[in-house]
Design an enzyme around this catalytic site. Structure first.
Site, PDB file in Angstrom:
ATOM      1  N   CYS A  47      11.597  -3.768   9.271  1.00 62.69           N
ATOM      2  CA  CYS A  47      11.657  -2.424   9.849  1.00 62.69           C
ATOM      3  C   CYS A  47      12.588  -2.549  11.053  1.00 62.69           C
ATOM      4  O   CYS A  47      13.318  -3.531  11.159  1.00 62.69           O
ATOM      5  CB  CYS A  47      10.263  -1.900  10.200  1.00 62.69           C
ATOM      6  N   ASP A  66      11.805  -0.393   5.840  1.00 59.74           N
ATOM      7  CA  ASP A  66      11.887   1.034   6.136  1.00 59.74           C
ATOM      8  C   ASP A  66      13.350   1.363   6.433  1.00 59.74           C
ATOM      9  O   ASP A  66      14.258   0.534   6.240  1.00 59.74           O
ATOM     10  CB  ASP A  66      10.888   1.443   7.243  1.00 59.74           C
ATOM     11  N   THR A  84      12.094  -3.200  14.213  1.00 65.15           N
ATOM     12  CA  THR A  84      11.792  -4.399  15.014  1.00 65.15           C
ATOM     13  C   THR A  84      11.191  -5.538  14.197  1.00 65.15           C
ATOM     14  O   THR A  84      11.161  -6.678  14.668  1.00 65.15           O
ATOM     15  CB  THR A  84      10.762  -4.057  16.105  1.00 65.15           C
ATOM     16  N   HIS A 114      -4.361 -27.900   9.497  1.00 68.53           N
ATOM     17  CA  HIS A 114      -3.910 -26.505   9.378  1.00 68.53           C
ATOM     18  C   HIS A 114      -4.627 -25.763   8.253  1.00 68.53           C
ATOM     19  O   HIS A 114      -4.750 -24.538   8.296  1.00 68.53           O
ATOM     20  CB  HIS A 114      -2.390 -26.458   9.205  1.00 68.53           C
ATOM     21  N   HIS A 118       2.740 -24.740   9.625  1.00 63.21           N
ATOM     22  CA  HIS A 118       1.410 -24.613  10.228  1.00 63.21           C
ATOM     23  C   HIS A 118       0.636 -23.400   9.723  1.00 63.21           C
ATOM     24  O   HIS A 118      -0.573 -23.487   9.549  1.00 63.21           O
ATOM     25  CB  HIS A 118       1.527 -24.528  11.754  1.00 63.21           C
TER      26      HIS A 118
HETATM   27  C1  RB5 Z   1      11.061   3.441  12.968  1.00 61.30           C
HETATM   28  O1  RB5 Z   1      11.787   4.262  13.824  1.00 61.30           O
HETATM   29  C2  RB5 Z   1      10.553   2.229  13.727  1.00 61.30           C
HETATM   30  O2  RB5 Z   1       9.465   2.573  14.492  1.00 61.30           O
HETATM   31  C3  RB5 Z   1      10.184   1.124  12.745  1.00 61.30           C
HETATM   32  O3  RB5 Z   1      11.307   0.781  12.015  1.00 61.30           O
HETATM   33  C4  RB5 Z   1       9.687  -0.177  13.343  1.00 61.30           C
HETATM   34  O4  RB5 Z   1      10.540  -0.661  14.328  1.00 61.30           O
HETATM   35  C5  RB5 Z   1       8.279  -0.194  13.751  1.00 61.30           C
HETATM   36  O5  RB5 Z   1       7.716  -1.217  14.155  1.00 61.30           O
END
Ligand code: RB5
Length: 148
Positions: free
Chosen positions: A66, A9, A68, A134, A99
């Protein structure tokens, strides 16, 4: 030829492009399905598009990003057949393959990692699935898709 699909994203476009370049230099054919630029897109759409592309076949694994890495990981793991691992160090990179036999790995573009993302990817690529006990655990994980 080794082949991967990658998608991000707006929260990790630079890291996505960096990983795509790194993998091309390591002789991977890369299918990059975006996004490009800062315009906001919804990470579930990105994750689903990458998983659907992966499921066409011929890919070694996929990479999702994304802000995080959490959102794309949760979304991808709702797609049948996908096991997406959110990597954060060399041990998680190794175990994701050894695993969990992950077929997707994920990173966050806004995360400060203590170890380089390239090193984590190298560890994942260089590790083999251990099989054995596994296999049974993975079969149980995947059976949850049918049961729930
Ligand atoms: C977008 O602002 C953010 O929420 C997305 O990139 C991500 O971190 C979501 O888990």
């Amino acid at each position: 030829m080794k082949k991967i699909v990658i998608a991000s994203d707006h929260g990790a476009v630079d890291l996505k492009n960096d990983i795509a370049d790194f993998l091309r230099k390591n002789n991977f054919e890369v299918t990059d399905i975006g996004t490009e630029g800062p315009a906001a897109v919804d990470y579930p759409d990105i994750a689903l598009a990458a998983c659907n592309e992966f499921k066409k076949g011929g890919y070694d694994f996929g990479v999702l990003l994304c802000g995080t890495g959490i959102g794309v990981t949760i979304a991808a793991n709702k797609v049948k057949g996908i096991r997406c691992a959110l990597l954060f160090d060399l041990y998680s990179a190794e175990m994701a393959r050894a695993h969990n036999n992950a077929n997707f790995i994920a990173f966050g573009g806004r995360i400060k990692y203590a170890v380089g993302v390239h090193e984590m990817i190298e560890k994942f690529i260089g590790t083999s699935f251990e099989g054995g006990r596994h296999e049974r655990r993975i079969a149980k994980m995947m059976a949850i898709e049918q049961e729930c």
